[in-house]
Design a protein around this motif. Structure first.
Motif, PDB file in Angstrom:
ATOM      1  N   ASP A   8       1.023  -1.105   0.059  1.00  0.00           N
ATOM      2  CA  ASP A   8      -0.028  -0.206  -0.152  1.00  0.00           C
ATOM      3  C   ASP A   8       1.059   1.196   0.051  1.00  0.00           C
ATOM      4  OD1 ASP A   8      -2.064   2.081   0.407  1.00  0.00           O
ATOM      5  OD2 ASP A   8      -2.236   1.416   2.520  1.00  0.00           O
ATOM      6  N   GLU A 181      -7.819   0.601  -3.123  1.00  0.00           N
ATOM      7  CA  GLU A 181      -7.733   0.711  -1.932  1.00  0.00           C
ATOM      8  C   GLU A 181      -8.744   0.547  -0.850  1.00  0.00           C
ATOM      9  OE1 GLU A 181      -5.785   4.740  -1.153  1.00  0.00           O
ATOM     10  OE2 GLU A 181      -4.042   4.209  -2.367  1.00  0.00           O
ATOM     11  N   ASP A 203     -11.804   6.033   4.482  1.00  0.00           N
ATOM     12  CA  ASP A 203     -10.235   6.063   4.448  1.00  0.00           C
ATOM     13  C   ASP A 203      -9.905   7.603   4.465  1.00  0.00           C
ATOM     14  OD1 ASP A 203      -7.530   5.869   4.409  1.00  0.00           O
ATOM     15  OD2 ASP A 203      -7.330   4.488   2.366  1.00  0.00           O
TER      16      ASP A 203
HETATM   17 MG    MG Z   1      -3.627   5.393   2.338  1.00  0.00          MG
END
Ligand code: MG
Ligand code: ATP
Length: 346
Positions: A8, A181, A203
């Motif tokens: 990530d 994501e 997020d």
């Molecule tokens: Mg992030």
């Protein structure tokens, strides 16, 4: 057998994980000196920062020769993560680069810094970051990364995926995939993909706010175990909050923060604002850490600038953060409804 890795790449922090067959789940990888521990989750992350080596040693020079570079990763082109931050203790140095992810998405060929007569674009910085991360994983685990999935923001364009894919190819990674994501986030929370479930993923990162409705496909369905059914993104994140805080402190002493921009202190100020903001997570009040000379040159007299948690909330409100979040979620729910998913289904 080669294992499958996940990366990530974040604006502020990146994390590497590897699939464990034994436990049937992904495990976060601690990369030693380049990692640091996240406060809340205690999981290891690598700050997304690069400190370019001022001078190539023998192996690094050799490793830059294209015919060699294609086959082997030799030498060290930069320090990354915590080690990069440690080398930048004096403040802003040209060798030090952070927050390269938004630029990779928006303008990959933009030059971010120049060191030793060489220009470094966002693309080059990303490649170097990934290279040193892969090398560090090899140093720690004696294992080569051959297969890698990288998380990409929901509103990222094909060009961003292509940038990551090209960087991975240059590192000799053959199996390369991307995952949205929010799907990665949902899966990371130990989501049981054997069951059909619809959830909202929120997020708030360093530079983007991503909200998404993610649905697991349930048992026996072909394709991915989870999919994004609706998504909304805003170019708004923790980095913006840091800027607002700096502006807030400037206003308090009747100055315009624009005066500070472009000075040697500005990055250090942003870093202090970030630390203060994070402090306020578990403290009612926090102060901005600025050194004596820095404080004087910026125009702070003797007083130590402080802020309460309520004060932070007020700053966020003034900048419309809560309204923006509400609007984004409303739009998301409207989009989900148009696909037949009502709030009660989430
Ligand atoms: Mg992030
Ligand atoms: N305890 C905390 N309180 C408030 N903010 C925090 C706290 N811990 C971290 N942050 C902020 O969260 C942001 C980083 O979040 P995160 O690591 O999710 O972003 P990222 O994945 O690197 O970025 P992006 O997903 O936008 O590319 C930073 O602005 C950081 O200051």
């Amino acid at each position: 057998m080669a294992r499958w890795w996940g990366l990530d790449l974040g604006t502020t922090n990146s994390s590497l994980a590897v699939w464990s067959d034994a436990r049937s789940e992904a495990e976060m990888v601690d990369l030693g000196d380049v990692s640091r521990q996240m406060l809340l989750t205690e999981s290891p992350v690598v700050p997304s920062a690069v400190y370019i080596n001022p001078k190539d040693d023998f192996w690094t020079s050799l490793g830059r020769i294209p015919s060699i570079e294609r086959r082997w990763l030799l030498g060290r082109q930069a320090y990354i993560g915590r080690e990069a931050g440690d080398r930048n203790y004096e403040g802003r140095q040209p060798n030090y680069v952070e927050s390269f992810k938004p630029l990779l998405a928006a303008a990959p060929t933009k030059v971010m810094t120049r060191v030793g007569g060489r220009a470094y674009t966002a693309r080059e910085i990303t490649r170097i970051f990934m290279r040193e991360l892969v090398l560090q994983a090899r140093r720690i685990g004696r294992e080569k990364i051959n297969a890698l999935t990288m998380a990409v923001p929901v509103d990222s364009f094909e060009t961003y995926r292509a940038e990551l894919s090209a960087a991975a190819a240059r590192l000799g990674i053959r199996g390369f995939q991307t995952v949205d994501e929010p799907v990665a986030a949902a899966l990371g929370y130990g989501l049981n993909t054997e069951r059909e479930l619809t959830m909202l993923v929120f997020d708030f990162g360093g530079s983007t706010l991503d909200v998404a409705v993610v649905r697991t496909t349930g048992p026996g369905k072909a394709g991915t175990p989870a999919e994004v059914v609706a998504k909304q993104g805003l170019s708004l994140g923790g980095n913006n909050v840091d800027v607002w805080l700096v502006e807030h402190f400037a206003r308090q002493i009747n100055l315009n923060a624009n005066l500070w921009r472009g000075t040697e202190w500005y990055q250090a100020l942003l870093d202090s604002a970030q630390a203060l903001k994070e402090d306020l997570f578990h403290r009612e009040e926090a102060s901005l850490s600025i050194g004596g000379r820095m404080g004087k040159e910026l125009g702070f007299r003797d007083q130590q600038p402080t802020l309460s948690r309520d004060g932070l909330i007020e700053v966020l409100r003034e900048h419309g953060l809560y309204a923006d979040i509400e609007r984004t979620i409303e739009t998301l729910l409207t989009e989900a409804a148009s696909r037949g998913i009502e709030p009660r289904d989430i």
